[in-house]
Structures are given as structure tokens and as C-alpha cells.
Design a protein around this motif. Structure first.
Motif, mmCIF file in Angstrom:
data_model
loop_
_atom_site.group_PDB
_atom_site.id
_atom_site.type_symbol
_atom_site.label_atom_id
_atom_site.label_comp_id
_atom_site.label_asym_id
_atom_site.label_seq_id
_atom_site.Cartn_x
_atom_site.Cartn_y
_atom_site.Cartn_z
ATOM 1 N N LYS A 357 0.838 -1.204 0.000
ATOM 2 C CA LYS A 357 0.000 0.000 0.000
ATOM 3 C C LYS A 357 0.872 1.253 0.000
ATOM 4 C CE LYS A 357 -0.571 0.392 5.041
ATOM 5 N NZ LYS A 357 -1.548 0.489 6.147
ATOM 6 N N ASP A 358 0.207 2.385 -0.263
ATOM 7 C CA ASP A 358 0.855 3.694 -0.228
ATOM 8 C C ASP A 358 2.042 3.759 -1.182
ATOM 9 O OD1 ASP A 358 -1.003 4.300 1.724
ATOM 10 O OD2 ASP A 358 0.357 3.841 3.383
ATOM 11 N N GLU A 385 -3.556 -1.349 -1.896
ATOM 12 C CA GLU A 385 -4.267 -0.172 -1.424
ATOM 13 C C GLU A 385 -3.445 1.096 -1.656
ATOM 14 O OE1 GLU A 385 -6.413 -0.431 2.368
ATOM 15 O OE2 GLU A 385 -5.608 -2.457 2.564
ATOM 16 N N ASN A 386 -4.158 2.163 -1.996
ATOM 17 C CA ASN A 386 -3.557 3.499 -2.068
ATOM 18 C C ASN A 386 -2.389 3.544 -3.049
ATOM 19 O OD1 ASN A 386 -5.346 3.860 0.081
ATOM 20 N ND2 ASN A 386 -3.726 3.687 1.627
ATOM 21 N N VAL A 436 -7.496 -4.142 -6.410
ATOM 22 C CA VAL A 436 -6.931 -2.924 -5.831
ATOM 23 C C VAL A 436 -8.048 -2.143 -5.156
ATOM 24 C CG1 VAL A 436 -5.133 -2.793 -7.597
ATOM 25 C CG2 VAL A 436 -7.246 -1.485 -7.881
ATOM 26 N N LYS A 437 -7.643 -1.289 -4.223
ATOM 27 C CA LYS A 437 -8.606 -0.471 -3.484
ATOM 28 C C LYS A 437 -8.026 0.920 -3.288
ATOM 29 C CE LYS A 437 -11.350 -0.418 0.786
ATOM 30 N NZ LYS A 437 -11.648 -1.139 2.057
ATOM 31 N N ASN A 438 -8.881 1.925 -3.534
ATOM 32 C CA ASN A 438 -8.479 3.319 -3.333
ATOM 33 C C ASN A 438 -7.217 3.643 -4.139
ATOM 34 O OD1 ASN A 438 -8.627 5.933 -2.368
ATOM 35 N ND2 ASN A 438 -7.403 5.480 -0.546
ATOM 36 N N GLU A 464 -13.102 1.687 -5.429
ATOM 37 C CA GLU A 464 -12.604 3.044 -5.203
ATOM 38 C C GLU A 464 -11.420 3.348 -6.117
ATOM 39 O OE1 GLU A 464 -12.034 4.019 -1.077
ATOM 40 O OE2 GLU A 464 -13.640 2.660 -0.463
ATOM 41 N N VAL A 465 -11.712 3.374 -7.402
ATOM 42 C CA VAL A 465 -10.703 3.652 -8.421
ATOM 43 C C VAL A 465 -11.066 4.953 -9.125
ATOM 44 C CG1 VAL A 465 -9.627 2.858 -10.553
ATOM 45 C CG2 VAL A 465 -10.190 1.211 -8.749
ATOM 46 N N GLU A 466 -10.061 5.797 -9.320
ATOM 47 C CA GLU A 466 -10.269 7.070 -10.004
ATOM 48 C C GLU A 466 -9.351 7.145 -11.217
ATOM 49 O OE1 GLU A 466 -10.063 11.840 -8.913
ATOM 50 O OE2 GLU A 466 -10.349 10.340 -7.329
#
Length: 547
Positions: A357-358, A385-386, A436-438, A464-466
Motif C-alpha cells: 500500500k501507499d 491499497e492506495n 486494488v482499493k483506493n 474506489e478507483v479514479e
């Protein structure tokens, strides 16, 4: 005046006569003084080791190699010692595997515990050690292998392949300015070290320099010649290096579930190699935290350009990669993977739960990228994530026209991670993203050299995908620019088509929901959207579309 001439002449003669008797600078141990021949034929191991031992016993200083070719087996570097190779000096590795004794260590290794492995220069639990100079260390790894194998297509065992540098448990280590070449194994390994600086070195250990030869391991005997491996180290600065290696270029690893790679910067490096250019993994037992990679070039690479993976239980977080150029990458330009191979290193013990993540990856350019595409994938129980992917300009080779939209991509949860693990071509020519998330994809610009019928992006089983500012090449036979499969809470904004396409977006999977499209330019699409089932239309909301 005439009387002064003999006196002046006397002093000149005295200076000439005593010049050879001048004292060496304090703290310098010249290996010629301890019996080195420097002729490239006589074994100088004892002479070099004696100089190191005396330097260490005196409280530290410099062991000086100059004006020669010094043939040696294993050298043990000790605390407070600088091994200095003057420009023109060459430290040559012995051809005999027996000149590199096995090293038993308290630290785990790639295969077994305690480790028995060989090294040209070895140190364990030492402090304030330095290896530097404008000279060369030549491991002569090709000659060591030839003594042990008759079949040219068999990878030689680790048992017979000494590394050039192998430092464990050391603190305050510096390696500067050297040329390191022709390793028999991983060229340099630093394990469980703290405060490590590697600056301005040149690595040349690539067996098959022809990246266009697909049969790289059989073209010459492949020796796993990684350029630089950092294992469970903290406070590491790698800068200004040029690396040409037969396997991975720069690689961060972890063998210990309770250790990790932390506080690491990699900057201003040039990498070309036979596997992944810059990589976290494959061996990933512990943690990887606070890592910055920037201002690097990766080119003519048989494997991945940039790879981040946790496959043995590692926790990876706070990784920033920026300002990278990629050229002629034969597998995935960008490969991010979480799975559960769960290999153990050293003595068997518990395996951590993986986390990835991150992650920020931005300002990356690439051309001549493999038609395979890029993948960013986790597992259903362990999603990534992230993840932020921003300002990407990629040109792929393309040319994939046999497209099967309904084909399932296997999970391969315990497989060895590699860009081709899901097949020779991913469902998307640009990015295949699953579990994947966010996560955000911002200002992604994609194109191909040869017509390719696959979508630019496939988002599968994600939440939560942009997607913002996507601009990607298509052809008239491309079914869609973006495909969503069981994707929830997805926003697509300010994106546009550059050529005709079947549809801008297709939606598959009963779990797809909460899809919002804002201010997209869809004029080139035959139809704006397509749906696997009519009921999926309710999952999509549209605002400000420009036709």
C-alpha cells in the motif's frame, strides 16, 4: 658566490638520494610491503590479508593497491579499514572455487541456514568499512563456472559461485567509484547493514549483452549475476551508478520476517540488465518501508523495467518512484504484484501476512515497451491499497489483434512473480489492474507502434478507483477504451479518445456498481458505453459528457 655552488649541489644530491627513503603517509598499508607481487599470476591473498589485519590491529587506515594486477581468493575486510584501489590497479578473482571458503553465518540466506556461500571480499559484523578508488575488481566468474560444469546449458550451482562483495551485519559502509565486473553470482550483496552508501560505481557483469536474443540463458551460461542486491538493510543511499548486469539490476530483498529494507534512496542511476531493472523482490519475507527511487534510466532490459512485489509475506508501504525513463523493455514496463508464494529463508518459521500500500509512481516515460502490457494485481483477500500512478507517457510495441474479451485471467496466488505470469499478453495493452482499493490513475497517456485491438485499461475486481486525464490510442476494431469488470465506486473524468473505437467504456460483472463519468470527450466512439447485461446500465451515472 662560487663557494655557494658546491653547497647547493650537495643538497640537491642529498634530496635525490633520500627521495626513495621517504615515509609513506601514516595510516597507509601498501600491499607490496607485505609481499604482494601484483603480476596477475602469483596469488596475493596472504599479502593483502596481512595488510588488512595489520591496518585493523593498528586502529584503522587504508590498505593500498596500486600499479599491478593482484590475483587473490577470499579477502576478509575488517572494521576501520579502507580497501583502496588506485586507478589502473586490478584485483583479480582466482579461477579456483576452492580459493573461496564457504562462509557460515548467523544471517539467513537464499536457500538454507546456516549459510554456506562464497565471496571474493567478505565482512560480517564490521564497522566503518570502505571499498573505493578508481581501480577495478574482476571476479572472473566465467572462468570459475567453466571449471565446474561441462553442460553449457545448465545453470551453475550457487555452491560454486562466489559473489564479488558480500557484507553482512556491517555498519557505516561505503563503496565508491570502483568498477566491478564479471561476477560468478550476485555481484554485490549487502545484508542487514546500516548506514550504507554506494556511490559512483560501474558494474559490468552481463553475460548476454544482446537483449534482442530471446534465449538469453542459453546464449551463454547464465549465472544470476544481479548487479546490486540490498537485503534487510536500513539507511541506504545508492547514487550515480551505472549497472549492466546479467540478471536483476538494482534489487531490494528481505530474507528475515522480523527485518526489512527501510529508509532507502536510489537516485541518478543508469541500468541495463537481463531481468528486472529496478526491483523490490522477489525474496520478500520482512518489510519494505520509506523507499524513494528517482532520476534513473532503465534500458535494453530483458525483464521488467520497474517491479514492486510482495510474495513471501512482506509489508511494503510508502514507496515513491519518480522521474524514470524506460527504453526497450522486453517484459512489463511496470509490474506490481502481491501474492502468496510464501517461501521461507533460513530456518522455518512464521510467515507474515502480505501488505502492499501507499505507492506513488509518477513522471515515467517509456518507448519500445513490450506488447505484454503492465500489470498491477493483488489477491481478493489481500488487495493493493492506495496506489497512485500519475503522469505516465508510454509507447508499447502493440500488435496484439487476437482479442478474447471473455477470457479469464488466472489468479496464480502461489506462482513465481513475473510479468508474463498471466500469459504472453495481458487483457489490456496499457494497464491490467485487479484486486486494488483506493487507487488513482491520473494523466495517463498511452500509445502503440503497431495496431493493437485490446483496451488501454482493464480494471477487474477493484473498488474506489479514479481515472483522470486518460488519453490513449485505439483503432476502429478496439472494442472499448476502458473495460470494467466487477468494479465498484469508479470515477472516470476528463478523459478522451484520440481515434475511433467501439465504445468508450464497457461494463462487465454483476458486482459492478457506483460508476461515475464526468466531463469526458466521447466523440470518436461508435457508442459511449456497452454493458454485458442491460441491468448494468443502472450502475453508471454520466455528467458533462462532450460528444
Amino acid at each position: 658566490m662560487m663557494n655557494q655552488v658546491p653547497t647547493l649541489f650537495f643538497y640537491v644530491l642529498l634530496l635525490v638520494a633520500t627521495a626513495g627513503l621517504a615515509q609513506k603517509p601514516p595510516g597507509v598499508w601498501d600491499v607490496f610491503d607485505t609481499g604482494a607481487k601484483g603480476d596477475g599470476k602469483t596469488m596475493d591473498t596472504k599479502a593483502i590479508q596481512t595488510a588488512i589485519d595489520r591496518c585493523h590491529a593498528a586502529g584503522g587506515g587504508k590498505v593500498y593497491l596500486h600499479n599491478g594486477r593482484f590475483l587473490s581468493g577470499t579477502i576478509y575486510l575488517k572494521s576501520q579499514v579502507t580497501l583502496y584501489l588506485e586507478a589502473g590497479a586490478v584485483l583479480l578473482g582466482s579461477e579456483k572455487a576452492s580459493d573461496y571458503p564457504d562462509q557460515t553465518s548467523e544471517y539467513p540466506t537464499y536457500d538454507e541456514h546456516p549459510l554456506t556461500s562464497k565471496a571474493f571480499i567478505y565482512a560480517e559484523n564490521s564497522q566503518n568499512v570502505t571499498i573505493e578508488g578508481r581501480g577495478t575488481i574482476d571476479g572472473r566468474g566465467d572462468l570459475i563456472d567453466n571449471r565446474k560444469l561441462t553442460d553449457p546449458y545448465v545453470r551453475p550451482s550457487f555452491k560454486y559461485r562466489p559473489r564479488i562483495l558480500h557484507l553482512r551485519g556491517c555498519e557505516n559502509v561505503q563503496v565508491r567509484s570502483l568498477t566491478l565486473r564479471n561476477a560468478a553470482s550476485w555481484l554485490q550483496t549487502y545484508q542487514a547493514c546500516k548506514n550504507l552508501v554506494i556511490d559512483g560505481i560501474t558494474v559490468d557483469t552481463r553475460e548476454n549483452k544482446d537483449v534482442e536474443n530471446p534465449n538469453r540463458e542459453h546464449a551463454v551460461r547464465h549465472r544470476n549475476t544481479d548487479g546490486l542486491d540490498v537485503v534487510d538493510c536500513e539507511q541506504v543511499r545508492i547514487a550515480n551508478c551505472t549497472i549492466s548486469s546479467g540478471d536483476d539490476g538494482i534489487c531490494l530483498k528481505s530474507f528475515s520476517p522480523d527485518r526489512g529494507c527501510r529508509n532507502i534512496t536510489i537516485t541518478n542511476c543508469i541500468v541495463s540488465c537481463g531481468a528486472s531493472g529496478i526491483k523490490i523482490g522477489t525474496e520478500t519475507a520482512g518489510a519494505f518501508e520509506d523507499i524513494t527511487i528517482q532520476n534513473c534510466t532503465v534500458f535494453d532490459t530483458f525483464g521488467e523495467g520497474i517491479a514492486i512485489m510482495t510474495v513471501d509475506g512482506a509489508r511494503i508501504e510508502r514507496v515513491t518512484i519518480s522521474n524514470i525513463t524506460l527504453r526497450n523493455i522486453k517484459r512489463s514496463a511496470l509490474f506490481i504484484r502481491l501474492n502468496t508464494r510464501n517461501k521461507q529463508f533460513g530456518q522455518p518459521g512464521p510467515v507474515n501476512k502480505p501488505i502492499l500500500k501507499d505507492i506513488i509512481i509518477e513522471n515515467i516515460q517509456g518507448t519500445r515497451l513490450a506488447s505484454l502490457g503492465c500489470s498491477i494485481t493483488g489477491l481478493a483477500d489481500y488487495p493493493l491499497e492506495n496506489v497512485l500512478i500519475r503522469t505516465i507517457h508510454f509507447e508499447f510495441e502493440g500488435g496484439i489483434t487476437d482479442v478474447k474479451p471473455g477470457a479469464l485471467v488466472p489468479e496464480k496466488a502461489d506462482a513465481y512473480p513475473v510479468g508474463t505470469m498471466f500469459g504472453p499478453a495481458l487483457p489490456a495493452y496499457g494497464f491490467y489492474v485487479r484486486h486494488v482499493k483506493n487507487s488513482t490513475f491520473d494523466q495517463i497517456h498511452l500509445r502503440f507502434a503497431q495496431p493493437d485491438y485490446r483496451p488501454a485499461l482493464v480494471i477487474d475486481s477493484a473498488e474506489e478507483v479514479e481515472i483522470r486525464g486518460l488519453k490513449a490510442q485505439t483503432v476502429a476494431r478496439t472494442p472499448e477504451l476502458i473495460r470494467l469488470v466487477n468494479a465498484r465506486k469508479v470515477t472516470i473524468a476528463n478523459s478522451r479518445l484520440t481515434a475511433p473505437v467501439g465504445s468508450f467504456l464497457s461494463v462487465y460483472g454483476d458486482q459492478s456498481a457506483a460508476i461515475v463519468l464526468t466531463d469526458n470527450q466521447l466523440g470518436e466512439a461508435k457508442q459511449a458505453y456497452s454493458f454485458e447485461k442491460p441491468a448494468l446500465k443502472a450502475a453508471l451515472k454520466e455528467y458533462g459528457t462532450i460528444q
